[in-house]
Design a protein around this motif. Sequence first.
Motif, mmCIF file in Angstrom:
data_model
loop_
_atom_site.group_PDB
_atom_site.id
_atom_site.type_symbol
_atom_site.label_atom_id
_atom_site.label_comp_id
_atom_site.label_asym_id
_atom_site.label_seq_id
_atom_site.Cartn_x
_atom_site.Cartn_y
_atom_site.Cartn_z
ATOM 1 N N LEU A 120 0.688 -1.140 -0.798
ATOM 2 C CA LEU A 120 -0.756 -0.848 -0.804
ATOM 3 C C LEU A 120 -1.069 0.423 -0.028
ATOM 4 O O LEU A 120 -2.117 0.533 0.606
ATOM 5 N N ALA A 121 -0.124 1.361 -0.006
ATOM 6 C CA ALA A 121 -0.342 2.612 0.731
ATOM 7 C C ALA A 121 -0.324 3.788 -0.246
ATOM 8 O O ALA A 121 0.016 4.904 0.133
ATOM 9 N N TYR A 122 -0.696 3.510 -1.490
ATOM 10 C CA TYR A 122 -0.863 4.563 -2.510
ATOM 11 C C TYR A 122 0.427 5.378 -2.696
ATOM 12 O O TYR A 122 0.376 6.576 -2.980
ATOM 13 N N GLY A 123 1.541 4.676 -2.489
ATOM 14 C CA GLY A 123 2.849 5.314 -2.689
ATOM 15 C C GLY A 123 3.061 6.539 -1.813
ATOM 16 O O GLY A 123 3.906 7.370 -2.120
ATOM 17 N N SER A 129 -8.979 10.111 -3.445
ATOM 18 C CA SER A 129 -10.436 10.128 -3.267
ATOM 19 C C SER A 129 -10.875 8.736 -2.811
ATOM 20 O O SER A 129 -10.165 7.746 -3.012
ATOM 21 N N HIS A 130 -12.082 8.661 -2.211
ATOM 22 C CA HIS A 130 -12.533 7.377 -1.681
ATOM 23 C C HIS A 130 -12.705 6.331 -2.781
ATOM 24 O O HIS A 130 -12.528 5.125 -2.557
ATOM 25 N N LEU A 174 -10.251 2.235 6.030
ATOM 26 C CA LEU A 174 -10.321 3.200 4.914
ATOM 27 C C LEU A 174 -11.461 2.823 3.974
ATOM 28 O O LEU A 174 -12.244 3.678 3.555
ATOM 29 N N LYS A 175 -11.548 1.532 3.650
ATOM 30 C CA LYS A 175 -12.576 1.086 2.699
ATOM 31 C C LYS A 175 -13.972 1.314 3.267
ATOM 32 O O LYS A 175 -14.889 1.742 2.554
ATOM 33 N N ASP A 176 -14.122 1.025 4.559
ATOM 34 C CA ASP A 176 -15.435 1.181 5.201
ATOM 35 C C ASP A 176 -15.743 2.637 5.539
ATOM 36 O O ASP A 176 -16.774 2.936 6.143
ATOM 37 N N ASN A 177 -14.795 3.511 5.211
ATOM 38 C CA ASN A 177 -14.978 4.949 5.428
ATOM 39 C C ASN A 177 -15.079 5.334 6.903
ATOM 40 O O ASN A 177 -15.723 6.329 7.245
ATOM 41 N N VAL A 178 -14.475 4.534 7.770
ATOM 42 C CA VAL A 178 -14.451 4.918 9.183
ATOM 43 C C VAL A 178 -13.102 5.539 9.558
ATOM 44 O O VAL A 178 -12.942 6.090 10.643
ATOM 45 N N LEU A 179 -12.137 5.427 8.651
ATOM 46 C CA LEU A 179 -10.859 6.129 8.818
ATOM 47 C C LEU A 179 -10.712 7.098 7.644
ATOM 48 O O LEU A 179 -11.065 6.749 6.514
ATOM 49 N N ALA A 180 -10.187 8.283 7.935
ATOM 50 C CA ALA A 180 -9.938 9.255 6.858
ATOM 51 C C ALA A 180 -8.503 9.071 6.370
ATOM 52 O O ALA A 180 -7.583 8.942 7.188
#
Length: 272
Positions: A120-123, A129-130, A174-180
């Motif tokens: 689940l780390a986008y390979g 993109s968000h 990441l989902k909550d947009n508090v981490l880039a």
Amino acid sequence: MENLEFIIIKEVKERGIYKFKSFLTDCETEKFKNILSPFFKDKGNPETYFPTTSKKIFYKFLKLDFKKVMTGMTLRRLAEKKKLEHISSEIFKKNSYNNMIDCYYSPKSNSNVLPWHVDLAYGGKENISHSEIIHPDSFSIKFFIYLTPVGPNNGCTSFVPESHKVTYALRKGLKDNVLAYEPHWSLDQLLNFIKKNISYFENYFKGTEILNNFFKNTEDLDNSNISKFDFFMNSGDAIIFDEGGLHKGSMPSQNDRAVLRFHYKIKKELLN
Ligand SMILES: [Fe+2]
């Protein structure tokens, strides 16, 4: 069984993994080795996947793929008998469904099946993109049933206990947009990412204990082929784990490795 179920659910939730000795009886182990040996093929080969629903079995029937129909039905009966959907739903505390069944075969080799990494780390993509960020609860509980013996440096799926809690926090941030987003698939990327955003994680956990354990557990992991998280298991034993945790497929240096895998996820309509 109820007591065992309780232990499995608690261990997977708390530690991220449960090691289940003699998950299959000797008789079942022999039966599934025989049934599945024709499907011991390279990873990713479509032959190694099996239908997960009655509808998918029916499609195989229409395509006259009777081998997949029969094997698919036998595997679904095994999943029902071992109550895999019930166990995963209890771990999630939400209804789950079986999203994948396959036979994961790795020939004897001197290379790791996979180094330390998180799913689940986008390979490990450089950028995303968000809109591509997944829901933090969109992970699988994986049932790995070994059909060959495994051990340290011989195909065991080593897992860092409680690491699933740290990566859950990461996915939520990441989902909550508090981490880039930054690549965090591999161990060194993951450690860098967490250290860079340490105050987020300390806030999330309201303390440092889980993080300190994580840093201690991950010290020197990449410096040796053998770790304290390796284990021995026989054919017919199984592990049940949260795929979000940090894990590694060690090199099957002594014998080929064959694993029957069942994956379960929360039903999409229940993700909120
Ligand atoms: Fe993995």
